[in-house]
Every structure is written in C-alpha cells, then in structure tokens.
Motif scaffolding. Structure first.
Motif, short mmCIF file in Angstrom:
data_model
loop_
_atom_site.label_atom_id
_atom_site.label_comp_id
_atom_site.label_asym_id
_atom_site.label_seq_id
_atom_site.Cartn_x
_atom_site.Cartn_y
_atom_site.Cartn_z
N TYR A 127 0.83 -1.21 0.00
CA TYR A 127 0.00 0.00 0.00
C TYR A 127 0.87 1.26 0.00
O TYR A 127 1.89 1.34 0.69
N HIS A 128 0.43 2.26 -0.78
CA HIS A 128 1.15 3.54 -0.89
C HIS A 128 0.17 4.67 -0.59
O HIS A 128 -0.77 4.89 -1.34
N HIS A 130 -0.66 8.73 0.21
CA HIS A 130 -0.23 10.11 -0.01
C HIS A 130 -1.05 11.03 0.90
O HIS A 130 -2.28 11.09 0.78
N ASP A 137 5.55 9.85 2.32
CA ASP A 137 4.42 8.98 2.00
C ASP A 137 4.43 7.76 2.91
O ASP A 137 5.48 7.35 3.43
N GLU A 213 -3.44 2.05 -3.16
CA GLU A 213 -2.92 3.41 -3.11
C GLU A 213 -4.03 4.35 -2.66
O GLU A 213 -5.21 4.12 -2.94
#
Length: 235
Positions: A127-128, A130, A137, A213
C-alpha cells in the motif's frame, strides 16, 4: 429502480455501428436519460456484440426510446446487423460495486473500537499512501497500521461516508469525521474535546479488490484549531 437493457447483435460492420452510437450520443445530448453504456465483443466470435445501457428507471428508458433520434438510430442499427438484434429488459435487483464496498468497509474497520483488526483483506502489502500533512508517503501495510494506531490512540472516532463515486479501479469518498481527544496525539496531551473534520480520499484498488494506493485531503488545520494548538501558536 435502475433499469438495464441488453442489446445482443451480430454485425461485420462494427466500426460503422460504433460511429452510429457516437452519432446517437451527440444528437440526444441533454435529453437522453441513459447513465452508462458499455459494448462488449465475444472473444470466440468477432461478429457477436452485446451493448449494455443503464437508465435510472424503466420510465426514463422509455422516454429516451421515444426520442425521434433514438428511433432513427434504431433503424440504422438494424440495417448494419447481420440478423435482427435481441433486446432483453432487466430491472436491477442487486448491484454490488465491490471496490466501493471494500472502501466503505475500510472506513468502518479503522474506526472500530477495541484492537485494530487485521487489514489483510482490505489493504495490499505494498500500500502507498499520499497525505500532504505527512513529511513522507506511507509505504506498506505495516506503516499504514502504525499511522492508524496513532489516530486510534489519540481519539475515539467514527467516519461518516457522505458520498462515494467509483470509476475504473478508483473510488472517491467524501467523508466527515468526529472524535473525542482521549489520548496524546502528535505530542498534544488529551484535551477531552469533541472535534470534527471533513475530507476526501481517492483509493485505487487492485484486481483482487484490495486498496493499493490512497490520496488523502482533509482539514487538518481546522482540527489543530479545535485542539487549541493554533491558540498556542498565536500567543
């Protein structure tokens, strides 16, 4: 109740059929009530196509069907088909947008009381996240779990999902958040205050439905003001 029409046809002149659909969209703009149109080609038969058209209701579909442009296009479409198309009228009795359901469950799970449940079925390992409020991040499920625990340690809170819009592999959620400041958060001792904030999150989901994401936007400045931190800065 949502109404869907399936148009099953065979044609060796699909390019012309495709242009015909574009013509119908252009000529009926502002007056048609169709909300979604999808055309699929049979992988085992290149001349076999199925068009799926969605309407808010059967009555709206009939209103669109009675437009003079629709009638003209219908006759032109028949002329392009190798045989008479088959029409199937469907009333939708169940509509599960699986990515949307997974995202909604995520907001429920992270706010649930007690120990944070496993997120394996919701988040991808890579998982990313922002978040403009963070210096870096959030990369990986473990990092996201730590961030969630920080919020859970500082507040008893709940999300309210106000709106959700899905397109392709992305789900956009407009949410409101309400919590009581019961523990230390970002070095701020517990105040016992009830605080609220609002925000929008866009999640991208993988083929398995897991969230891979996320882009977060929310009123963090307003939250800090409610916690009394801006008053401290002004002094």
């Amino acid at each position: 109740m949502t109404f869907v029409q399936l148009i099953d046809c065979r044609t060796s002149r699909f390019d012309e059929m495709n242009r015909l659909v574009d013509t119908w969209l252009e000529q009926t703009g502002g007056r048609r009530s169709a909300t979604h149109s999808l055309i699929g080609k049979d992988r085992s038969d290149a001349s076999h196509f199925i068009e799926i058209v969605e309407f808010p209701s059967y009555e709206e579909a009939m209103r669109t069907s009675n437009l003079p442009e629709t009638d003209r296009i219908f006759h032109d479409m028949i002329a392009l088909c190798d045989e008479m198309p088959v029409f199937t009228d469907l009333v939708v009795v169940r509509d599960e947008q699986l990515y949307v359901a997974n995202v909604r469950r995520y907001f429920d799970v992270v706010a649930a009381r007690g120990e944070l449940p496993p997120l394996d079925g919701l988040l991808a390992e890579n998982y990313h996240g922002h978040d403009p409020a963070n210096e870096q991040d959030t990369i990986g499920m473990d990092a996201m779990r730590r961030e969630i625990r920080e919020w859970r340690a500082g507040f008893d809170f709940a999300f309210t999902v106000e709106d959700q819009i899905a397109e392709g592999d992305k789900v956009c959620t407009r949410w409101s958040w309400k919590g009581r400041h019961t523990g230390e958060f970002l070095g701020i001792p517990p105040t016992g205050r009830e605080v609220t904030t609002t925000g929008t999150t866009v999640f991208r989901c993988g083929a398995d439905g897991k969230i891979v994401e996320g882009w977060w936007q929310y009123d963090r400045l307003g939250l800090m003001e409610q916690l009394g931190e801006l008053d401290v800065l002004e002094v």
